[in-house]
Design a protein around this motif. Structure first.
Motif, PDB file in Angstrom:
ATOM      1  N   ASP A 135     -18.417   0.392   4.948  1.00 49.65           N
ATOM      2  CA  ASP A 135     -19.534   1.121   4.062  1.00 49.65           C
ATOM      3  C   ASP A 135     -20.291   0.173   3.048  1.00 49.65           C
ATOM      4  OD1 ASP A 135     -19.460   3.407   5.892  1.00 49.65           O
ATOM      5  OD2 ASP A 135     -17.581   4.052   4.448  1.00 49.65           O
ATOM      6  N   LEU A 136     -19.149  -0.516   2.604  1.00 53.86           N
ATOM      7  CA  LEU A 136     -19.422  -1.522   1.256  1.00 53.86           C
ATOM      8  C   LEU A 136     -20.629  -2.489   1.974  1.00 53.86           C
ATOM      9  CD1 LEU A 136     -16.089  -1.957  -0.280  1.00 53.86           C
ATOM     10  CD2 LEU A 136     -18.141  -0.646  -1.337  1.00 53.86           C
ATOM     11  N   SER A 191      -8.716   4.856   8.240  1.00 48.64           N
ATOM     12  CA  SER A 191      -9.390   5.037   9.348  1.00 48.64           C
ATOM     13  C   SER A 191      -9.873   4.197  10.381  1.00 48.64           C
ATOM     14  CB  SER A 191     -10.834   5.912   8.803  1.00 48.64           C
ATOM     15  OG  SER A 191     -11.658   4.615   8.438  1.00 48.64           O
ATOM     16  N   ASP A 192     -10.411   4.603  11.506  1.00 48.93           N
ATOM     17  CA  ASP A 192     -10.577   3.526  12.643  1.00 48.93           C
ATOM     18  C   ASP A 192     -11.622   2.598  12.242  1.00 48.93           C
ATOM     19  OD1 ASP A 192     -12.703   5.397  12.776  1.00 48.93           O
ATOM     20  OD2 ASP A 192     -12.334   6.003  14.737  1.00 48.93           O
ATOM     21  N   ALA A 193     -12.466   2.910  11.029  1.00 47.05           N
ATOM     22  CA  ALA A 193     -13.245   1.946  10.617  1.00 47.05           C
ATOM     23  C   ALA A 193     -12.830   0.712   9.685  1.00 47.05           C
ATOM     24  CB  ALA A 193     -14.544   2.527   9.749  1.00 47.05           C
ATOM     25  N   SER A 194     -11.395   0.959   9.321  1.00 50.08           N
ATOM     26  CA  SER A 194     -10.627  -0.168   8.666  1.00 50.08           C
ATOM     27  C   SER A 194     -10.091  -1.199   9.341  1.00 50.08           C
ATOM     28  CB  SER A 194      -9.660   0.610   7.814  1.00 50.08           C
ATOM     29  OG  SER A 194      -8.776  -0.467   7.253  1.00 50.08           O
ATOM     30  N   PRO A 195     -10.018  -2.316   8.785  1.00 50.71           N
ATOM     31  CA  PRO A 195      -9.293  -3.535   9.544  1.00 50.71           C
ATOM     32  C   PRO A 195      -7.927  -3.172   9.710  1.00 50.71           C
ATOM     33  CG  PRO A 195      -9.970  -4.317   7.397  1.00 50.71           C
ATOM     34  CD  PRO A 195     -10.742  -2.646   7.906  1.00 50.71           C
ATOM     35  N   VAL A 214      -0.941   8.741  15.940  1.00 50.97           N
ATOM     36  CA  VAL A 214      -1.352   7.639  14.775  1.00 50.97           C
ATOM     37  C   VAL A 214      -2.160   8.577  13.995  1.00 50.97           C
ATOM     38  CG1 VAL A 214      -2.660   5.808  13.903  1.00 50.97           C
ATOM     39  CG2 VAL A 214      -1.390   5.574  15.769  1.00 50.97           C
ATOM     40  N   ASN A 215      -1.973   9.031  12.729  1.00 53.27           N
ATOM     41  CA  ASN A 215      -2.583   9.907  11.840  1.00 53.27           C
ATOM     42  C   ASN A 215      -3.387   8.994  11.024  1.00 53.27           C
ATOM     43  OD1 ASN A 215      -1.213  12.434  12.536  1.00 53.27           O
ATOM     44  ND2 ASN A 215       0.561  11.191  11.700  1.00 53.27           N
ATOM     45  N   LEU A 216      -4.642   9.532  10.638  1.00 56.50           N
ATOM     46  CA  LEU A 216      -5.617   8.634   9.528  1.00 56.50           C
ATOM     47  C   LEU A 216      -5.817   9.533   8.503  1.00 56.50           C
ATOM     48  CD1 LEU A 216      -8.469   7.902  12.418  1.00 56.50           C
ATOM     49  CD2 LEU A 216      -6.403   6.583  11.878  1.00 56.50           C
ATOM     50  N   CYS A 217      -5.994   8.426   7.679  1.00 53.91           N
ATOM     51  CA  CYS A 217      -6.148   8.994   5.933  1.00 53.91           C
ATOM     52  C   CYS A 217      -7.105   8.110   5.541  1.00 53.91           C
ATOM     53  CB  CYS A 217      -4.857   9.310   5.258  1.00 53.91           C
ATOM     54  SG  CYS A 217      -5.138   9.722   3.556  1.00 53.91           S
TER      55      CYS A 217
END
Length: 289
Positions: A135-136, A191-195, A214-217
């Motif tokens: 997003d950045l 989240s799955d958008a993070s490396p 796999v839980n996302l936060c």
């Protein structure tokens, strides 16, 4: 054509509307009101005898004449600003600089960097936004941020990036869970958008926990709190969990694949010409995580 009536603030207003897309955003960036921005545009268009913007939905787009004026005059404006900054005491620089950072980068490098910056540039205001790197990158490319600190690879044709270091990732759990990991222990990741997500998924696939959910936060500190309470295991940046490990609230998870380091970069737009933003970017590029 009343060229002698065109002031520097007219051109500055033009550049920021062109970059940010709306009169409101330019007003916020220049610390003035939207009616004042509209008045400046009317004055400039009156002096030049031509329209510089046309409305497209909620945004303002440059007309052909506006694009030509920006293209020809922005380099001159940037050089003029550079001359002024070179003649003045840097500590007297003024402006609002918008800095974006991922949560990990913000926790590791922002406090010290911002403290030094506000000390040396007391008249510069910072607007800091914490978000995912993906997003950045979009914020920076669209002009909604001036500089970002991102995790992982910051790649975009419109951006200029420099590496500022890397951090280790460690598998951790509560001491009780680390001592006896169940076959399907809950795993926590950004989240799955993070490396970080890709790193966790690849490592899990090669581990005895390959079938674990796999839980996302979207918040690392919240994930740490969950894992401290025995809610699963996680791969965390070592600098963010050192106190938890030292105090015994978290423990290394045995027999898990090693994790690659997460790299960090600082970035600005490739076409950035504002001397203040470039000076802060140069300062940030000297950081070593």
């Amino acid at each position: 054509m009343a060229i002698n009536r065109i002031a520097f603030y007219h051109l500055e207003t033009l550049f920021w509307i062109a970059r940010l897309g709306t009169f409101a955003a330019a007003a916020a960036r220049l610390n003035t009101t939207q009616p004042a921005i509209s008045a400046r545009v009317r004055e400039l268009e009156s002096h030049l005898g031509t329209a510089l913007f046309r409305r497209e939905g909620r945004s303002m787009a440059l007309t052909p004449a506006g694009r030509e004026l920006v293209r020809e005059s922005e380099p001159l404006w940037a050089r003029f600003q550079g001359v002024l900054m070179g003649c003045a005491d840097a500590s007297g620089a003024r402006g609002v600089v918008r800095v974006g950072a991922g949560e990990i980068a913000a926790a590791i490098c922002l406090p010290g960097f911002v403290t030094g910056l506000t000390r040396d540039l007391p008249n510069v205001s910072l607007e800091i936004d914490i978000a995912l790197t993906v997003d950045l990158i979009q914020q920076l490319a669209s002009g909604r941020a001036d500089m970002i600190f991102g995790a992982g690879r910051v790649a975009h044709p419109m951006l200029r990036t420099l590496p500022i270091g890397a951090v280790d990732l460690v598998w951790l759990a509560s001491p009780d869970m680390a001592a006896s990991i169940p076959e399907r222990a809950p795993v926590w990741s950004l989240s799955d958008a993070s490396p970080l997500y890709r790193v966790v998924k690849e490592a899990l696939a090669a581990s005895r926990l390959a079938d674990s959910p796999v839980n996302l936060c979207n918040n690392v500190r919240t994930m740490i709190d969950i894992v401290v309470q025995g809610g699963g295991i996680g791969a965390f940046p070592a600098p963010m969990v050192g106190e938890h490990v030292d105090s015994g609230r978290l423990a290394p998870v045995p027999h898990m694949p090693s994790l690659p380091q997460i790299e960090f970069h600082v970035a600005v737009r490739a076409a950035e010409s504002d001397p203040l933003v470039l000076a802060i970017f140069d300062r940030a590029s000297g950081l070593r995580i």
